[in-house]
Design a protein around this motif. Sequence first.
Motif, mmCIF file in Angstrom:
data_model
loop_
_atom_site.group_PDB
_atom_site.id
_atom_site.type_symbol
_atom_site.label_atom_id
_atom_site.label_comp_id
_atom_site.label_asym_id
_atom_site.label_seq_id
_atom_site.Cartn_x
_atom_site.Cartn_y
_atom_site.Cartn_z
ATOM 1 N N GLU A 106 77.338 6.265 26.746
ATOM 2 C CA GLU A 106 76.682 7.159 26.096
ATOM 3 C C GLU A 106 75.183 7.332 26.654
ATOM 4 O OE1 GLU A 106 75.020 10.513 23.968
ATOM 5 O OE2 GLU A 106 76.998 9.610 24.057
ATOM 6 N N GLN A 107 74.350 6.101 26.983
ATOM 7 C CA GLN A 107 73.266 6.029 27.713
ATOM 8 C C GLN A 107 73.365 6.696 28.628
ATOM 9 O OE1 GLN A 107 71.784 2.097 27.765
ATOM 10 N NE2 GLN A 107 71.662 1.634 25.643
ATOM 11 N N LYS A 108 74.242 6.633 29.535
ATOM 12 C CA LYS A 108 74.336 7.465 30.932
ATOM 13 C C LYS A 108 74.125 8.815 30.782
ATOM 14 C CE LYS A 108 78.044 4.594 33.331
ATOM 15 N NZ LYS A 108 79.200 4.486 33.778
ATOM 16 N N LEU A 109 74.153 9.627 29.827
ATOM 17 C CA LEU A 109 73.821 10.896 29.501
ATOM 18 C C LEU A 109 72.464 11.264 28.894
ATOM 19 C CD1 LEU A 109 77.102 11.897 27.266
ATOM 20 C CD2 LEU A 109 76.683 11.990 29.873
ATOM 21 N N TRP A 110 71.502 9.975 28.944
ATOM 22 C CA TRP A 110 70.261 10.510 28.558
ATOM 23 C C TRP A 110 69.199 10.263 29.859
ATOM 24 C CZ3 TRP A 110 69.000 11.489 22.972
ATOM 25 C CH2 TRP A 110 70.085 11.744 22.517
ATOM 26 N N HIS A 111 68.177 10.517 29.540
ATOM 27 C CA HIS A 111 67.199 10.350 30.751
ATOM 28 C C HIS A 111 65.753 9.996 30.098
ATOM 29 C CE1 HIS A 111 66.823 14.644 29.821
ATOM 30 N NE2 HIS A 111 65.658 14.330 29.639
ATOM 31 N N SER A 112 65.112 9.243 30.670
ATOM 32 C CA SER A 112 63.854 8.549 30.151
ATOM 33 C C SER A 112 62.612 9.494 30.654
ATOM 34 C CB SER A 112 63.494 7.212 30.700
ATOM 35 O OG SER A 112 63.182 7.429 32.060
ATOM 36 N N HIS A 113 61.417 9.662 29.727
ATOM 37 C CA HIS A 113 60.386 10.611 29.868
ATOM 38 C C HIS A 113 59.154 9.862 30.732
ATOM 39 C CE1 HIS A 113 62.754 12.941 26.345
ATOM 40 N NE2 HIS A 113 62.964 13.528 27.640
ATOM 41 N N ASP A 114 59.173 8.588 30.587
ATOM 42 C CA ASP A 114 57.822 8.052 31.213
ATOM 43 C C ASP A 114 57.036 8.447 32.358
ATOM 44 O OD1 ASP A 114 59.880 6.674 32.259
ATOM 45 O OD2 ASP A 114 58.985 4.833 32.216
ATOM 46 N N TYR A 115 58.284 8.782 33.520
ATOM 47 C CA TYR A 115 57.526 9.034 34.723
ATOM 48 C C TYR A 115 56.918 10.445 34.731
ATOM 49 C CZ TYR A 115 57.434 10.801 39.607
ATOM 50 O OH TYR A 115 57.205 11.160 40.903
ATOM 51 N N LYS A 116 57.699 11.483 34.178
ATOM 52 C CA LYS A 116 57.202 12.868 34.228
ATOM 53 C C LYS A 116 55.856 12.966 33.416
ATOM 54 C CE LYS A 116 60.130 14.893 30.450
ATOM 55 N NZ LYS A 116 61.179 16.113 30.260
ATOM 56 N N ILE A 117 55.614 12.136 32.348
ATOM 57 C CA ILE A 117 54.331 11.970 31.645
ATOM 58 C C ILE A 117 53.074 11.219 32.477
ATOM 59 C CG2 ILE A 117 53.361 11.127 29.600
ATOM 60 C CD1 ILE A 117 55.831 11.736 28.079
ATOM 61 N N GLN A 118 53.667 10.253 32.989
ATOM 62 C CA GLN A 118 52.728 9.465 33.742
ATOM 63 C C GLN A 118 52.127 10.378 34.829
ATOM 64 O OE1 GLN A 118 54.878 6.119 34.938
ATOM 65 N NE2 GLN A 118 54.830 4.984 33.031
ATOM 66 N N MET A 119 52.859 11.153 35.458
ATOM 67 C CA MET A 119 52.445 12.005 36.388
ATOM 68 C C MET A 119 52.126 13.326 36.230
ATOM 69 S SD MET A 119 52.974 9.527 38.864
ATOM 70 C CE MET A 119 52.771 10.507 40.454
ATOM 71 N N ALA A 120 52.017 13.605 34.898
ATOM 72 C CA ALA A 120 51.411 14.785 34.481
ATOM 73 C C ALA A 120 52.428 15.878 34.856
ATOM 74 C CB ALA A 120 50.009 15.206 34.874
ATOM 75 N N LEU A 121 53.733 15.502 34.934
ATOM 76 C CA LEU A 121 54.702 16.732 35.193
ATOM 77 C C LEU A 121 54.949 17.418 33.801
ATOM 78 C CD1 LEU A 121 56.978 14.837 37.790
ATOM 79 C CD2 LEU A 121 55.384 16.719 38.059
ATOM 80 N N LEU A 122 54.889 16.589 32.574
ATOM 81 C CA LEU A 122 55.025 17.160 31.519
ATOM 82 C C LEU A 122 53.578 17.371 30.809
ATOM 83 C CD1 LEU A 122 57.323 16.315 28.476
ATOM 84 C CD2 LEU A 122 54.973 16.409 28.134
ATOM 85 N N VAL A 123 53.119 18.751 30.392
ATOM 86 C CA VAL A 123 51.791 19.249 30.079
ATOM 87 C C VAL A 123 52.120 19.848 28.509
ATOM 88 C CG1 VAL A 123 50.946 19.182 32.281
ATOM 89 C CG2 VAL A 123 51.856 21.193 31.138
ATOM 90 N N THR A 124 51.024 19.838 27.936
ATOM 91 C CA THR A 124 51.099 20.563 26.678
ATOM 92 C C THR A 124 49.961 21.885 26.847
ATOM 93 O OG1 THR A 124 49.261 19.179 25.802
ATOM 94 C CG2 THR A 124 51.417 18.755 25.151
ATOM 95 N N PRO A 125 50.316 23.089 27.255
ATOM 96 C CA PRO A 125 49.654 24.083 27.524
ATOM 97 C C PRO A 125 48.591 24.453 26.343
ATOM 98 C CG PRO A 125 51.998 24.634 28.244
ATOM 99 C CD PRO A 125 51.751 23.224 27.487
ATOM 100 N N ARG A 126 47.307 24.444 26.549
ATOM 101 C CA ARG A 126 46.212 24.917 25.631
ATOM 102 C C ARG A 126 46.007 23.822 24.747
ATOM 103 N NH1 ARG A 126 49.664 29.121 26.541
ATOM 104 N NH2 ARG A 126 50.755 28.670 24.743
ATOM 105 N N ILE A 127 46.742 22.621 24.753
ATOM 106 C CA ILE A 127 46.183 21.519 23.936
ATOM 107 C C ILE A 127 45.636 20.671 24.671
ATOM 108 C CG2 ILE A 127 47.350 19.844 22.283
ATOM 109 C CD1 ILE A 127 47.792 22.432 21.342
ATOM 110 N N PRO A 128 44.129 20.253 24.218
ATOM 111 C CA PRO A 128 43.511 19.368 25.055
ATOM 112 C C PRO A 128 44.117 17.886 25.083
ATOM 113 C CG PRO A 128 42.004 20.343 23.271
ATOM 114 C CD PRO A 128 43.514 20.887 23.020
ATOM 115 N N GLU A 129 44.181 17.270 26.432
ATOM 116 C CA GLU A 129 44.606 15.912 26.578
ATOM 117 C C GLU A 129 44.304 14.878 25.437
ATOM 118 O OE1 GLU A 129 46.554 14.255 29.687
ATOM 119 O OE2 GLU A 129 47.319 16.146 28.852
#
Length: 224
Positions: A106-129
Motif C-alpha cells: 500500500e505504501q507504494k501508492l503514496w508519496h511524501s511531501h517534504d521535498y516539494k515543501i522544502q523547495m517551495a514547490l508547494l505554496v499557499t497563495p495570498r497566505i503569508p509564510e
Amino acid sequence: MASSDKAPVACPASIGECKEPMGDPTKTTTAILEKGTTTMQSMKPIKQMSLHMCSFACYSHDPGRQIEVHIYDHRVNHDFLQCAVYDSRIEYIVSEKLFESLSPEEQKLWHSHDYKIQMALLVTPRIPELVAKPELKNLAKSNGKFWCTWQIDRGDRLPLGVPSLMVSPQDVNLGRIKPKLVKKRDEEHGISTESLKPSREGICGPGKKILVADYLRLMSLRQI
C-alpha cells in the motif's frame, strides 16, 4: 487498478484548437436555478475546505509529464486530510504515523511531501509564510495518495480512460519539475519560488529513506 507504462488513447475531440470541455454552453435557466439552490443547500463538504495550496505533480507512468495542481483541503483530524485537487482529482493526506501503519504494498501508492515543501514547490497563495509555516511543517511529514481522472495536460475535453496515479516532485532526475512550469506558476500568483526557499529552511520530513523510497516507487509503479 493503477496506471501503467502504456499511454492512454487520446480523445478524438482533443484534435484542434478548442481546449474547453465538451458539451453545450450552460443555459440561462439552468444557471439561475443553480444560483438559487446555493441559498437553500448547506454545501457543507465544500465549506469545510479551509486551505488552498498550489503545487505540482507527475504522472507515475510517465514522470516527464508534469502539471500544476490546486489543492483545497479539509482536515478530518490531526492525522488525516481530504483534499479536492482541481481539475477533477482527489488527494488523501495522512500523517507519518498512519503511513507507517500501512502495508509495504500500500505504501507504494503514496508519496511524501517534504521535498516539494522544502523547495517551495508547494505554496499557499495570498497566505503569508509566517501564518502558513506551522501547517507546512505538518505537511512535510505527511504522505499523499492522489489519482488523476482527467488528463487535461494532453488536451482531453472529457475525463477519459482509467485513473492515473500521481506522484509528488522529488530530487531525482524524473521527479524534478520543469523550470518553465515553476516560472508560469510564479507569474500567475505573483510569488517567487526562489525567494521562498530560505523561509523553508529547518522544515524537514520523515527522513532520507523516504526520499529514496519515492524514487524507487517512481520506477516500480510501472509494474503495478
